[in-house]
Design an enzyme around this catalytic site. Structure first.
Site, PDB file in Angstrom:
ATOM      1  CD  GLN A 131      -2.949   2.442  11.491  1.00  0.00           C
ATOM      2  OE1 GLN A 131      -4.008   2.333  10.282  1.00  0.00           O
ATOM      3  NE2 GLN A 131      -2.949   1.833  11.894  1.00  0.00           N
ATOM      4  CB  SER A 166      -4.396   6.149   4.143  1.00  0.00           C
ATOM      5  OG  SER A 166      -4.673   4.379   3.901  1.00  0.00           O
ATOM      6  CD  GLU A 249      -6.886   0.567  11.366  1.00  0.00           C
ATOM      7  OE1 GLU A 249      -5.752  -0.455  12.069  1.00  0.00           O
ATOM      8  OE2 GLU A 249      -6.258   0.611  10.003  1.00  0.00           O
ATOM      9  CB  SER A 378      -5.495 -10.089   6.323  1.00  0.00           C
ATOM     10  OG  SER A 378      -5.270 -11.343   6.745  1.00  0.00           O
ATOM     11  CD  GLU A 380      -6.951 -14.386   4.484  1.00  0.00           C
ATOM     12  OE1 GLU A 380      -6.504 -13.547   4.888  1.00  0.00           O
ATOM     13  OE2 GLU A 380      -7.406 -14.705   3.964  1.00  0.00           O
TER      14      GLU A 380
END
Ligand SMILES: Cc1cc2nc3c(=O)[nH]c(=O)nc-3n(C[C@H](O)[C@H](O)[C@H](O)COP(=O)(O)OP(=O)(O)OC[C@H]3O[C@@H](n4cnc5c(N)ncnc54)[C@H](O)[C@@H]3O)c2cc1C
Lengths: 407, 362
Positions: A131, A166, A249, A378, A380
């Site tokens: 990705q 990744s 995801e 994240s 946040e």
């Protein structure tokens, strides 16, 4: 409200669990089994295992038959994950991006030709995906992606850099989010390309991670030619498609993680029972006992949240923004869980690997737990999404650089 | 897999919300704040006319034949409106215990009055401030031929001032079980931290007590625990709604405070705690109502999480309002106190986590 499984679902559960039992890699789960340690060892191991799953038709359970799937339900897919986890079977590793991100995104937005071309090869493990979203200056602010794709006849010419990708150094294909129009608002000028990682001009450089292993890379693109036919959907609609990828995801793979955590929890409880502190097992030490029970409750609640998420997908067709709430709960829970685990080790946590407590397994878990609260948006960012899109609070904060003082 | 309520259940919730917004605004709740034994008989009567008390009881006992699950969202609405009525105690706790543990004769004798709202039952478990259930129950009934008698005092009995029927946990040998006391209970109303609710101590002086047939505290206690969680959810939803709403209106530094990320993230965390609490509470309600294998475990999970996380949420709600929430005038303190009281009622977080630890073999 009915949380029971249907007879068909239960029959499917028996079928998959029997298959797993008969097909686990030799020696898996026994004390003699040598777990793959390095990234290369894990890669080789997981290729073999995931290929075996694919050959038996377990890879794309809820994918349409036309594209090599089984064409059954989301529930069956969940049951598969549950049984895999319950049997402590090796986790999907190398094909994770293909099955969970590339497949669903191409299915949602790709042309018929693209679906026929890419999907079966994800399922039979002949092509591995990565990705390519994040960049050095486009992390949380993903719409700020700067990697450029310029149309030149029948090809895009791609230049730029991705990071934290990744599996890039072992991948055959990449979901590439790139800029095709710089003259419009940043999220309106993005396109989504399916890029052959073997093309000339692509250079992945592995980055050593917090665990010491290299699972992700930085990837440089220099004048890479990508045929126009590999554009997903329409030009400049990349942001919409990227959100499909992100929703997946944060989607149903969730329940599989939950059961994995239940397994970890059992291991942790065993550890806490045989580790002494102040003359009693850690499991009987009130402060730790309370934390362990809390961890248990939180892991179970993750299952309940997963069921609510699945129900909402079954009722409404797709995961909603509640996915963000689930993602935030689970990531923060994983962080707390791993803190509790490493706390059991006491001073043992100072050492790692063969010298470490339980072979350093909780140290690794602790390090890895930060991936949860950073990657896939994240914590946040999830809180921004929840406050703005679920609770309807005002968007964005105004910030302006201080005006330069006159000399 | 269907882990959500039905259209009918949501329909009842909506109807209840409309009804309570009209008939039970906070101004109505406030009429009873200073009266230790006060509660809204008016509202109770109207609720009875709507058939709410009859809802979860079988038809042969004067009920409407719905299930415990049909109560869940309704309890939430009562929590959301702080309704000053003993519904939780009478219908969702004591009534459900009688239904789950009583003999045919006991149900036929006791439930019709509860289902019509004419009789009000309360659940009396605790005797001391610390700990809950199990060995903290020290009331031992005496047997005289076929008749049992209770002596001693139960404390922290929710809705005791309104009740005329008590379902009491007492210990026979080493087995805790439920007894029903219809006459001879002496109630002393006490000042409660949550002024919207009545509570008191209940003492028995050789009161005649009828043992409910099924000789355990479970599953009745789990049903009661799940019901408390369901009610907490409603109050917590209201706290989040109020906090988000206020943050959009209140301006400081020339902008709505809801545009400050510190406030936005606080609200997002509250929403996440609330969703997890909902999942836990609703799961427990389903598990105890359907006798699932993990019914006991899930009730401890739900109450431990709701207790601590919703209390945290309530505190954040106060914080998000600033000084205005520190006034008696503003409603936030009523919600804070509602949740803080529910936090410890029927066992606090540490109690329920200890139960979890034992069940999972720690
Ligand atoms: C293990 C791992 C694997 C990954 N794999 C991939 C992959 O395969 N492909 C891929 O494309 N990416 C991948 N990522 C990248 C991941 O998506 C990014 O790390 C993530 O989006 C955060 O971006 P950043 O690292 O640039 O951090 P930044 O965006 O710089 O964030 C730094 C800090 O600032 C905070 N912050 C940023 N913006 C805001 C805001 N608006 N409000 C409040 N706080 C804010 C963040 O929450 C964080 O705490 C991976 C990351 C990890 C850790």
């Amino acid at each position: 409200m009915d949380l029971a499984f249907s007879p068909e679902e239960t029959a499917f559960r028996h079928e998959i669990s029997a298959w797993i039992r008969d097909n686990l890699p030799a020696g898996w789960g026994t004390p003699e089994f040598k777990e793959p340690k390095t990234f290369e060892e894990r890669l080789e191991f997981s290729r073999a295992w995931e290929k075996r799953l694919a050959e038996a038709g377990w890879a794309g359970i809820s994918w349409p038959k036309d594209y090599g799937g089984r064409g059954t339900t989301l529930m069956d897919q969940i049951i598969f994950h549950e049984e895999m986890a319950a049997a402590r079977a090796p986790q999907i590793f190398i094909n994770f991006v293909g099955i969970n991100l590339a497949g669903p995104t191409i299915m949602a937005h790709g042309s018929e030709q693209q679906k026929k071309r890419y999907l079966p090869k994800i399922l039979d493990m002949s092509e591995v995906w990565c990705q390519g979203f994040s960049e050095p200056n486009a992390g949380s602010d993903l719409a700020n992606v700067q990697t450029k794709a310029v149309l030149d006849g029948d090809n895009f010419i791609v230049n730029g850099q991705k990071i934290w990708t990744s599996f890039a150094h072992v991948a055959d294909w990449c979901l590439l989010l790139c800029r095709t129009d710089s003259s419009v608002a940043k999220h309106k000028g993005l396109s989504y390309l399916l890029v052959d990682m073997h093309s000339a001009g692509i250079e992945p450089r592995p980055l050593k991670q917090i665990t010491g292993e290299a699972e992700f890379d930085e990837v440089f693109f220099t004048d890479v030619r990508v045929p126009r036919a590999q554009l997903l959907g329409e030009m400049n609609m990349g942001w919409t498609y990227a959100n499909t990828t992100l929703a997946n995801e944060r989607g149903p793979a969730f329940l599989a993680h939950q059961i994995r955590f239940r397994n970890s929890l059992n291991d942790l409880f065993d550890s806490a029972k045989r580790t002494m502190r102040d003359g009693v097992p850690v499991a009987e030490h009130p402060a730790f006992r309370d934390r362990l029970a809390r961890a248990y409750a939180e892991v179970e609640i993750m299952r309940y949240i997963g069921y609510r998420l699945v129900t909402s997908i079954l009722r409404n067709g797709r995961p909603g923004v509640e996915g963000s709430i689930a993602k935030l709960y689970w990531s923060e829970m994983v962080r707390r869980f791993q803190e509790t685990s490493i706390a059991i080790a006491g001073l043992g946590g100072m050492l790692d690997d063969e010298d470490g407590f339980d072979g350093g397994k909780w140290n690794r878990g602790f390090s890895m737990s930060f991936a949860q609260t950073i990657a896939a948006g994240s914590s946040e960012i999830q809180k921004n999404i929840i406050s703005e899109r679920v609770l309807g609070m005002p968007r964005g904060e105004v910030w302006a650089p201080k005006p330069k003082e006159k000399v | 897999m269907d882990f959500d309520f039905s259209a009918d259940q949501y329909g009842l919730r909506d109807e209840a919300r409309r009804f309570l917004e009209k008939q039970c605004p906070v101004s109505h709740v406030r009429e009873f704040l200073d009266d230790k034994a006060g509660w809204s008989r008016d509202l109770w009567k109207q609720m009875a006319d709507l058939g709410w008390m009859a809802l979860p009881f079988p038809e042969q006992y004067g009920g409407l034949g719905q299930s415990f699950l049909d109560l869940v969202l309704l309890l939430g609405e009562l929590g959301r409106s702080l309704a000053p009525v003993p519904f939780l105690s009478s219908v969702a706790m004591a009534g459900q215990v009688i239904l789950a543990h009583g003999s045919e004769e006991q149900r036929a004798r006791l439930l019709p009055g509860i289902a019509s709202g004419d009789r009000i039952a309360a659940l009396a478990v605790s005797e001391q401030p610390q700990g809950f259930g199990g060995t903290s129950i020290d009331m031992h009934p005496t047997q005289d031929g076929d008749t049992w008698h209770l002596n001693g005092e139960k404390k922290y009995v929710l809705d005791a001032p309104a009740a005329d029927l008590f379902v009491v946990a007492a210990c026979v040998g080493d087995q805790n079980r439920w007894f029903v006391v219809e006459e001879g209970a002496r109630v002393t109303p006490q000042t409660t931290y949550d002024p919207t609710r009545g509570a008191g101590s209940v003492s028995f002086d050789d009161a005649v007590a009828d043992p409910l047939e099924a000789p355990f505290l479970f599953p009745g206690l789990q049903l009661a625990t799940a019901a408390v969680c369901a009610e907490m959810i409603g109050a917590a939803e209201k706290i989040l709604d109020m906090t988000v709403e206020y943050s959009k209106q209140r301006e400081q530094f020339g902008r709505p405070i809801g545009s400050f990320q510190a406030i936005k993230h606080k609200c997002a965390e509250m929403a996440t705690e609330l969703e997890a609490a909902r999942a836990a509470a609703y799961y427990a309600c389903w598990a105890v109502a359907s006798g699932a294998e993990d019914a006991a475990l899930s009730s401890h999970i739900a109450k431990s999480y709701c207790s601590d996380q919703l209390a945290h949420l309530a505190g954040e709600g106060v914080q998000g309002h600033g000084g205005i929430a520190f006034t008696w005038e503003h409603d936030m303190h009523l919600y804070l106190k509602r949740i803080k009281t529910a936090q410890v009622f029927l066992g606090d977080g540490p109690y329920h986590r200890e139960r979890i630890a034992r069940i999972v073999g720690l």
